[in-house]
Motif scaffolding. Structure first.
Motif, mmCIF file in Angstrom:
data_model
loop_
_atom_site.group_PDB
_atom_site.id
_atom_site.type_symbol
_atom_site.label_atom_id
_atom_site.label_comp_id
_atom_site.label_asym_id
_atom_site.label_seq_id
_atom_site.Cartn_x
_atom_site.Cartn_y
_atom_site.Cartn_z
ATOM 1 N N GLN A 11 0.808 -1.205 0.000
ATOM 2 C CA GLN A 11 0.000 0.000 0.000
ATOM 3 C C GLN A 11 0.857 1.277 0.000
ATOM 4 O OE1 GLN A 11 -3.025 -0.531 -0.454
ATOM 5 N NE2 GLN A 11 -4.117 1.369 -0.104
ATOM 6 N N SER A 23 -2.695 -10.154 2.947
ATOM 7 C CA SER A 23 -4.078 -9.921 2.539
ATOM 8 C C SER A 23 -4.654 -11.158 1.857
ATOM 9 C CB SER A 23 -4.146 -8.720 1.586
ATOM 10 O OG SER A 23 -3.474 -9.039 0.377
ATOM 11 N N CYS A 25 -5.522 -11.323 -1.109
ATOM 12 C CA CYS A 25 -4.982 -11.415 -2.477
ATOM 13 C C CYS A 25 -3.507 -11.811 -2.458
ATOM 14 C CB CYS A 25 -5.192 -10.105 -3.223
ATOM 15 S SG CYS A 25 -4.483 -8.666 -2.397
ATOM 16 N N LEU A 34 -3.443 -1.540 6.128
ATOM 17 C CA LEU A 34 -4.553 -2.327 5.608
ATOM 18 C C LEU A 34 -5.860 -1.750 6.122
ATOM 19 C CD1 LEU A 34 -4.559 -6.044 4.972
ATOM 20 C CD2 LEU A 34 -6.590 -5.009 5.976
ATOM 21 N N CYS A 40 -6.152 -2.886 -3.031
ATOM 22 C CA CYS A 40 -4.760 -3.327 -2.922
ATOM 23 C C CYS A 40 -3.898 -2.532 -3.887
ATOM 24 C CB CYS A 40 -4.655 -4.824 -3.201
ATOM 25 S SG CYS A 40 -2.954 -5.445 -3.239
ATOM 26 N N LEU A 47 -9.768 -4.806 0.025
ATOM 27 C CA LEU A 47 -9.146 -5.344 1.228
ATOM 28 C C LEU A 47 -10.190 -5.559 2.314
ATOM 29 C CD1 LEU A 47 -5.948 -3.095 1.341
ATOM 30 C CD2 LEU A 47 -6.168 -5.398 0.392
ATOM 31 N N CYS A 52 -7.543 -11.450 6.151
ATOM 32 C CA CYS A 52 -6.092 -11.274 6.247
ATOM 33 C C CYS A 52 -5.490 -12.191 7.307
ATOM 34 C CB CYS A 52 -5.759 -9.815 6.567
ATOM 35 S SG CYS A 52 -6.248 -8.691 5.249
#
Length: 262
Positions: A11, A23, A25, A34, A40, A47, A52
């Motif tokens: 980020q 995360s 992803c 986050l 993302c 997110l 997470c």
């Protein structure tokens, strides 16, 4: 760790030198970076903190070798799992690793392996779900076809039953009208017989065909009657000729007898 290999937050693009999370992803973030609903910085995925994984004391500063330690620990864990019948059961069984006195790095490596296995299983489940949906759609198509065929079968059975009833009714009417027609003909009631014959012809689907066959039958009987009349006329002529010849023979015989007496 060199600048080119330094792990950065997805980020803020700053080194991961504080509490770190992974995360949904599969990208790494500072825990404070986050934010719920944000995108993302790597792939743009939304997110969600609930998706997470906290990496506890993982730190990626230059003076730390946590990443390499975790990778080495993950390799050791994989090696220890080789030969087991159910790897997933061993990975998610805490007692298996607690008995070996796992360190914090090994616990983090184990969590990463768990996440990896969960991701793999998620992909497999998605594939199975897709296959299930496809099979369900095919089943629905087959069921619709089956229902259509059953409906068509019922309609045909109903039509067949209706036709049987109509045929039975026509046969009964035919027998009744035929009996009345024969009675009218025996009693010489020509007008009544004609009406019965009209009703009888009206029972068929194509009256003109029946009338055509009746006309052919009439012509056939006319020809037979004509032949019979000619044969009868010839027989009458032969009978008359024979009678004349017999009469002449009788006269001749009579004359012969008279001459003998003289």
């Amino acid at each position: 760790m060199s600048e080119g290999l330094r792990a950065l937050c997805a980020q803020c693009q700053q080194p991961l030198n504080s509490a770190t999370v992974a995360s949904g992803c599969n990208h790494l973030f500072h825990k404070v970076c986050l934010i719920e609903g944000a995108g993302c910085g790597r792939c743009g995925a939304t997110l969600r903190p609930t998706d997470c994984l906290s990496l506890y004391n993982l730190c990626c500063q230059e003076d730390h070798e946590d990443v390499s330690d975790i990778m080495a620990a993950a390799a050791r864990i994989r090696a220890s799992l080789e030969g087991l019948d159910d790897v997933d059961e061993a990975i998610f069984d805490n007692s298996f690793f607690q008995a070996q006195g796992a360190s914090e790095v090994e616990e983090v490596a184990l969590l990463c392996l768990m996440r990896e296995r969960i991701g793999s299983r998620r992909v497999e489940l998605e594939d199975e779900r897709t296959q299930l949906c496809t099979a369900r759609e095919r089943l629905e198509v087959q069921q619709r076809k089956l229902r259509a065929q059953q409906s068509c079968k019922r309609k045909r059975e109903e039509e067949a039953l209706k036709l049987k009833k109509e045929i039975r009714s026509l046969v009964e009417q035919h027998d009744q009208i035929s009996g009345e027609l024969n009675q009218a003909l025996r009693h010489g009631k020509d007008d009544e017989a004609l009406q019965k014959l009209i009703k009888l012809v009206g029972l068929v689907s194509h009256p003109w065909k029946m009338l055509s066959h009746v006309a052919r039958l009439r012509d056939h009987f006319r020809k037979q009657r004509d032949h019979h009349d000619r044969d009868r006329a010839l027989a009458d002529q032969r009978e008359k000729r024979a009678k004349r010849e017999i009469a002449e023979l009788e006269r001749t015989l009579k004359d012969l007898k008279e001459q003998q007496h003289k």
